[in-house]
Design an enzyme around this catalytic site. Sequence first.
Site, mmCIF file in Angstrom:
data_model
loop_
_atom_site.group_PDB
_atom_site.id
_atom_site.type_symbol
_atom_site.label_atom_id
_atom_site.label_comp_id
_atom_site.label_asym_id
_atom_site.label_seq_id
_atom_site.Cartn_x
_atom_site.Cartn_y
_atom_site.Cartn_z
ATOM 1 N N HIS A 7 -22.976 12.079 69.111
ATOM 2 C CA HIS A 7 -22.278 11.010 68.396
ATOM 3 C C HIS A 7 -22.451 11.157 66.897
ATOM 4 O O HIS A 7 -23.348 11.861 66.422
ATOM 5 C CB HIS A 7 -22.730 9.613 68.843
ATOM 6 N N HIS A 79 -25.907 8.963 60.417
ATOM 7 C CA HIS A 79 -26.507 10.164 60.999
ATOM 8 C C HIS A 79 -25.566 10.805 61.998
ATOM 9 O O HIS A 79 -24.570 10.191 62.405
ATOM 10 C CB HIS A 79 -27.865 9.861 61.662
ATOM 11 N N GLU A 130 -30.167 13.384 64.234
ATOM 12 C CA GLU A 130 -30.839 12.900 65.447
ATOM 13 C C GLU A 130 -30.672 13.966 66.520
ATOM 14 O O GLU A 130 -29.584 14.556 66.642
ATOM 15 C CB GLU A 130 -30.190 11.585 65.898
HETATM 16 CO CO CO Z 1 -27.784 7.797 66.978
#
Ligand code: CO
Length: 134
Positions: A7, A79, A130
């Site tokens: 994502h 992020h 991440e």
């Molecule tokens: Co995230």
Amino acid sequence: MIGRLNHIAIAVPDLAAAAALYRDTLGARVSDAIELPDHGVTTVFVELENSKIELLHPLGEGSTIAKYLERSPDGGMHHICFEVEDIVAARDQLKADGARVLGDGEPRTGAHGKPVLFLHPKDFCGTLIEIEQV
Ligand code: CO
């Protein structure tokens, strides 16, 4: 090491307006707003064919998203998240290569109930990364 893009997370000052923008203007499928108190965010998931967008809005005191919005009041990319097969092996390899892992370096449970770690943006072209074990 990294697999699929899981994502992209975008901090937004107005979650309902951002959800409407993605749903009505961009024609994407969006979830209801979901409160994640452990992460200090309320999230709307935007489902794309090949990935997801997560719209993040601060929840509660001391949310990192609130700090982000102080610096960028219009919102912006917070992020990006890549999938990895083995998060501990990925962490150890990244650390051996000199990358900084945020927090205490131990994986914690992310927004999807899977183990995640964050990597220092200064080590990755100014982008908070991440990694999530899927
Ligand atoms: Co995230």
